[in-house]
Write an enzyme that holds these catalytic residues in place. Structure first.
Site, PDB file in Angstrom:
ATOM      1  N   CYS A   2       0.789  -1.234   0.000  1.00 42.93           N
ATOM      2  CA  CYS A   2       0.000   0.000   0.000  1.00 42.93           C
ATOM      3  C   CYS A   2       0.824   1.289   0.000  1.00 42.93           C
ATOM      4  O   CYS A   2       0.500   2.185  -0.774  1.00 42.93           O
ATOM      5  CB  CYS A   2      -1.056   0.024   1.093  1.00 42.93           C
ATOM      6  SG  CYS A   2      -0.814  -1.060   2.468  1.00 42.93           S
ATOM      7  N   ARG A  27       7.204 -11.241   4.954  1.00 42.08           N
ATOM      8  CA  ARG A  27       6.869 -11.088   6.373  1.00 42.08           C
ATOM      9  C   ARG A  27       7.594 -12.160   7.167  1.00 42.08           C
ATOM     10  O   ARG A  27       7.719 -13.304   6.718  1.00 42.08           O
ATOM     11  CB  ARG A  27       5.350 -11.211   6.575  1.00 42.08           C
ATOM     12  CG  ARG A  27       4.632 -10.116   5.827  1.00 42.08           C
ATOM     13  CD  ARG A  27       3.134 -10.175   6.001  1.00 42.08           C
ATOM     14  NE  ARG A  27       2.516  -9.199   5.082  1.00 42.08           N
ATOM     15  CZ  ARG A  27       1.220  -9.045   4.940  1.00 42.08           C
ATOM     16  NH1 ARG A  27       0.387  -9.773   5.648  1.00 42.08           N
ATOM     17  NH2 ARG A  27       0.742  -8.149   4.097  1.00 42.08           N
ATOM     18  N   GLN A  54       0.751 -10.887  -3.451  1.00 40.57           N
ATOM     19  CA  GLN A  54      -0.672 -10.589  -3.321  1.00 40.57           C
ATOM     20  C   GLN A  54      -1.207 -10.119  -4.659  1.00 40.57           C
ATOM     21  O   GLN A  54      -0.520  -9.396  -5.378  1.00 40.57           O
ATOM     22  CB  GLN A  54      -0.866  -9.458  -2.300  1.00 40.57           C
ATOM     23  CG  GLN A  54      -0.384  -9.806  -0.914  1.00 40.57           C
ATOM     24  CD  GLN A  54      -0.498  -8.611   0.015  1.00 40.57           C
ATOM     25  OE1 GLN A  54      -0.026  -7.525  -0.288  1.00 40.57           O
ATOM     26  NE2 GLN A  54      -1.126  -8.816   1.167  1.00 40.57           N
ATOM     27  N   ASP A 109      -2.936  -7.713  -5.342  1.00 40.75           N
ATOM     28  CA  ASP A 109      -3.301  -6.571  -4.527  1.00 40.75           C
ATOM     29  C   ASP A 109      -3.876  -5.434  -5.368  1.00 40.75           C
ATOM     30  O   ASP A 109      -3.573  -5.326  -6.552  1.00 40.75           O
ATOM     31  CB  ASP A 109      -2.018  -6.064  -3.845  1.00 40.75           C
ATOM     32  CG  ASP A 109      -2.302  -5.434  -2.494  1.00 40.75           C
ATOM     33  OD1 ASP A 109      -3.484  -5.368  -2.104  1.00 40.75           O
ATOM     34  OD2 ASP A 109      -1.332  -5.016  -1.842  1.00 40.75           O
ATOM     35  N   HIS A 148      -5.285  -1.120  -4.602  1.00 39.18           N
ATOM     36  CA  HIS A 148      -5.735  -0.068  -3.692  1.00 39.18           C
ATOM     37  C   HIS A 148      -6.595   0.903  -4.458  1.00 39.18           C
ATOM     38  O   HIS A 148      -6.213   1.370  -5.529  1.00 39.18           O
ATOM     39  CB  HIS A 148      -4.533   0.608  -3.036  1.00 39.18           C
ATOM     40  CG  HIS A 148      -3.779  -0.356  -2.175  1.00 39.18           C
ATOM     41  ND1 HIS A 148      -2.710  -1.079  -2.641  1.00 39.18           N
ATOM     42  CD2 HIS A 148      -4.004  -0.780  -0.910  1.00 39.18           C
ATOM     43  CE1 HIS A 148      -2.289  -1.899  -1.690  1.00 39.18           C
ATOM     44  NE2 HIS A 148      -3.047  -1.740  -0.633  1.00 39.18           N
ATOM     45  N   LYS A 194     -12.281  -5.301   7.884  1.00 38.31           N
ATOM     46  CA  LYS A 194     -12.197  -5.998   6.603  1.00 38.31           C
ATOM     47  C   LYS A 194     -13.252  -7.078   6.472  1.00 38.31           C
ATOM     48  O   LYS A 194     -13.861  -7.495   7.456  1.00 38.31           O
ATOM     49  CB  LYS A 194     -10.806  -6.604   6.420  1.00 38.31           C
ATOM     50  CG  LYS A 194     -10.335  -7.436   7.588  1.00 38.31           C
ATOM     51  CD  LYS A 194      -8.906  -7.930   7.384  1.00 38.31           C
ATOM     52  CE  LYS A 194      -8.531  -8.909   8.474  1.00 38.31           C
ATOM     53  NZ  LYS A 194      -7.387  -9.732   8.165  1.00 38.31           N
ATOM     54  N   HIS A 208      -8.439  -1.519   0.354  1.00 43.90           N
ATOM     55  CA  HIS A 208      -7.437  -2.532   0.001  1.00 43.90           C
ATOM     56  C   HIS A 208      -8.232  -3.775  -0.371  1.00 43.90           C
ATOM     57  O   HIS A 208      -9.184  -4.108   0.320  1.00 43.90           O
ATOM     58  CB  HIS A 208      -6.565  -2.921   1.209  1.00 43.90           C
ATOM     59  CG  HIS A 208      -5.938  -1.784   1.935  1.00 43.90           C
ATOM     60  ND1 HIS A 208      -4.584  -1.667   2.082  1.00 43.90           N
ATOM     61  CD2 HIS A 208      -6.461  -0.730   2.597  1.00 43.90           C
ATOM     62  CE1 HIS A 208      -4.300  -0.593   2.798  1.00 43.90           C
ATOM     63  NE2 HIS A 208      -5.426  -0.006   3.131  1.00 43.90           N
TER      64      HIS A 208
END
Length: 633
Positions: free
Chosen positions: A325, A354, A372, A374, A376, A459, A505
């Site tokens: 992000c 991570r 991901q 992902d 945004h 979420k 997200h």
RNA sequence: GCCAGCUUAGCUCAGGGGUAGAGCAGCUGUUUUGUAAACAGCUGGUCGUCGGUUCAAAUCCGACAGCUGGCUCCA
């Protein structure tokens, strides 16, 4: 299974709720008492904590000097069988609190007799029983346990059971409390059901993605590369690419722009976002420039000083990105934005790293580096509802296309009592309301769970179970009022004033690694045509020159049309060729011999489904192309 | 990270204080074959790593690593 257990530990069930226990749960819970009885006969000093029924059986947590191993199961089960054979009554005894405390202090609770020590856990459990609630024991034979029940009538009613594994568990799931041995078992109404369950469990092992992934050469995890770091082998990479192409098409339809960002970014970026140093334990350590390191070394700087200076921002460095992000935010912030261009939807297959605890790693479902799918979305406050809706639709589309209909939806809210969340509670309320509203419109069953929210916002999670019953979070949609604040994001509204955008997200797969891991198990490695690493194999009956030429022509036609295909034109036995193709899970096999060559046709065989008959070559090819284009299951 | 168990050939697994085994895979030949195993030969392992006990360790003991099952954690 763990979920239920956790809930059992976190939330006390009311007596009414306990009475709802199904017959099977009663059998299992009773079996836990029988297990305790058996353990006490072998080790009278055992101290028991919780012994609830869980999804596939039951467990009992015990504190014991002796380390129980699977080798002990046989003699424990032997003692259990004796107790079953004795057919003792499960007798409910209601007692006063004073009586219960006295019995716990004399070691009688969770014991066969009075004992030297106190029944420590039972004493603690007694403490939690509300003042107005009745206290009861259940007794079978000599064994008395503090228990609200309910149970089956007699130990003889527990007809089919088996101890399955031992694990450890902290008392009340609290790391700071004693570590207990958790003995798992299962029980059924009869032996047939037990055996069916055990057999199903064995079969489940066969489709474990770690096993299938190795056999089919989809991915590897290599300890020379590192724990929790996935190597996508060619076949696995093909599956992943097909999925990413699919998502990319959907993104284009829904007005997303794809971007690429680096794998590392300056620490300052993550200070702004709040990831560093706050979530330091779950990140790989920062990367410090050589020059800075050498300078500190020359100063005789200790490791802890380096860490402090990093935390305080006195020295800078880079972080392997734990999230995408902040980088997408910086793309948004490259220039002033007008309300006219909102929503800005930035998507990336972004790889993040991570630091997961070593004991947590496993296969593709829990790793240290993952990609991901992902995106945004930067939206006006009014757009939050419809855009969340759009994201949920995307997740649903993705899961439906793959035939994954067995999922659960969870609205993850903040825990009002915790301080780990950032941002204004009023914004949290708005975000939580927006999510609840969207999920209701989606029209799927869901539940709300406090304390599961991300630190920056609530979420909606899509949860899917793997083959051994563990539940994994895949797709997720999160509303975030906080990062726009931290990064001081703006857009110019129709009123010509500066406004704060809201971020959404979202990741329909969650991570490619976890998703593909679950997907391998979902299909047992038998991917549908559009995902299959090898879609078609052309096989000749023999190595006759003309026949090989015909086969090569078909193969070239398929390849030219973009079909992932190969040919097996050797002089080997057709049986052997078929066997190999079946073992490699090739989706479609086109077998050709003299007859097919004569008539310009192909004999079709599908993996796992056998022969499908003969079709003209052109018809077969166009059907294949159509099934691929349609992403047919 | 914690507790427990496991680690023998590429894979699946047997063996077990005294010269390391099988099947499959791989390689080399032969086999021209109608849909889940054609035939023959060959190769392949310091028994996870390091240390200890022993005349002798793959086997017993210890440490470490990795894996598995849980627990804790999971932005």
């Amino acid at each position: 299974m763990a979920d239920e257990a956790q809930q059992d530990e976190k939330k006390r069930k009311s007596l009414e709720e306990r009475e709802q226990m199904t017959e099977l749960e009663r059998i299992r819970h009773s079996c836990a008492h029988i297990l305790a009885t058996a353990i006490l006969r072998l080790w009278p000093d055992a101290q028991f904590a919780y012994g609830p029924p869980v999804e596939n059986g039951f467990y009992y947590d015990v504190e014991l000097q002796h380390r129980i191993s699977p080798e002990d199961f046989e003699r424990i089960e032997e003692e259990m069988r004796k107790e079953v054979k004795a057919n003792n009554k499960f007798e409910k005894i209601t007692v006063t609190r004073e009586q219960a405390i006295a019995d716990a202090k004399s070691g009688r609770l969770g014991g066969l007799t009075e004992r030297v020590g106190e029944s420590v856990f039972k004493l603690d459990l007694l403490d939690q029983i509300p003042e107005d609630e009745a206290i009861s024991y259940f007794q079978n034979g000599e064994f008395i346990d503090l228990c609200a029940g309910p149970h089956v009538m007699r130990t003889g009613n527990v007809k089919a059971f088996k101890l399955t594994h031992v694990a450890s568990a902290y008392y009340k799931g609290d790391e700071t409390r004693p570590q207990l041995q958790r003995i798992y078992g299962t029980a059924f109404k009869n032996k047939t059901q037990l055996e069916e369950f055990l057999k199903a469990k064995e079969e489940a092992k066969e489709r474990d993605h770690r096993r299938v992934g190795r056999q089919q050469e989809l991915f590897a995890i290599d300890d020379q590369v590192g724990q929790g770091l996935v190597l996508w082998m060619p076949k696995g990479a093909t599956v992943r690419q097909a999925l990413q192409d699919f998502i990319s098409e959907e993104l284009a339809k829904q007005g997303y722009d794809q971007v690429f960002t680096p794998h590392i970014g300056k620490l300052g970026l993550y200070r702004t976002s709040g990831h560093f140093p706050y979530y330091r334990e779950s990140q790989f350590p920062p990367i410090i420039e050589n020059e800075a390191l050498e300078k500190m070394a020359a100063e005789g700087c200790s490791c802890s000083e380096i860490a402090n200076r990093l935390n305080e921002g006195q020295i800078d460095g880079f972080l392997l990105k734990p999230m995408n992000c902040p980088m997408h935010i910086r793309i948004y912030a490259q220039r002033p934005r007008s309300y006219r261009e909102l929503p800005v939807r930035l998507a990336e297959f972004g790889t993040v790293y991570r630091w997961e605890q070593s004991g947590e790693l496993g296969g593709m479902t829990r790793v240290r580096g993952f990609t991901q799918d992902d995106a945004h979305l930067f939206v006006t406050p009014e757009q939050v509802g419809p855009e969340v809706m759009g994201c949920l639709d995307l997740v649903k589309t993705v899961l439906t296309t793959l035939g994954m209909n067995d999922y659960r939806v969870r609205v993850s809210l903040r825990d009002p009592a915790s301080d780990k969340y950032v941002g204004d509670p009023a914004n949290w309320d708005k975000a939580e309301a927006a999510l609840r509203d969207a999920v209701q419109k989606l029209g799927v069953p869901y539940d709300e769970v406090e304390g599961e929210a991300a630190f920056y916002g609530p979420k909606i999670d899509f949860l899917v179970k793997d083959v051994i019953g563990r539940e994994w979070q895949l797709g997720t949609v999160q509303v975030d009022y906080n990062l726009p604040e931290r990064f001081d994001l703006h857009y110019i509204g129709s009123d010509n004033q500066s406004h704060r955008p809201v971020m959404i997200h979202r990741a329909p797969f969650g991570s490619m690694e976890r998703f593909v891991g679950v997907l391998i198990e979902h299909f047992n490695g038998n991917f549908p045509l559009w995902l299959a690493p090898e879609q078609v194999r052309v096989m000749t009956l023999n190595a006759d020159q003309e026949l090989v030429a015909y086969g090569t022509a078909i193969l070239n036609q398929l390849k030219a049309a973009g079909v992932r295909s190969s040919g097996d034109f050797s002089s080997n036995d057709i049986k052997g060729k078929v066997l190999h193709a079946e073992q490699e899970k090739v989706h479609t096999m086109l077998v050709i011999g003299g007859r097919e060559m004569e008539s310009g046709s192909v004999a079709i065989r599908l993996h796992g489904k056998g022969r499908q008959g003969v079709k003209p070559r052109e018809e077969a090819v166009s059907e294949l192309l159509e099934a691929i284009a349609r992403r047919k299951l």
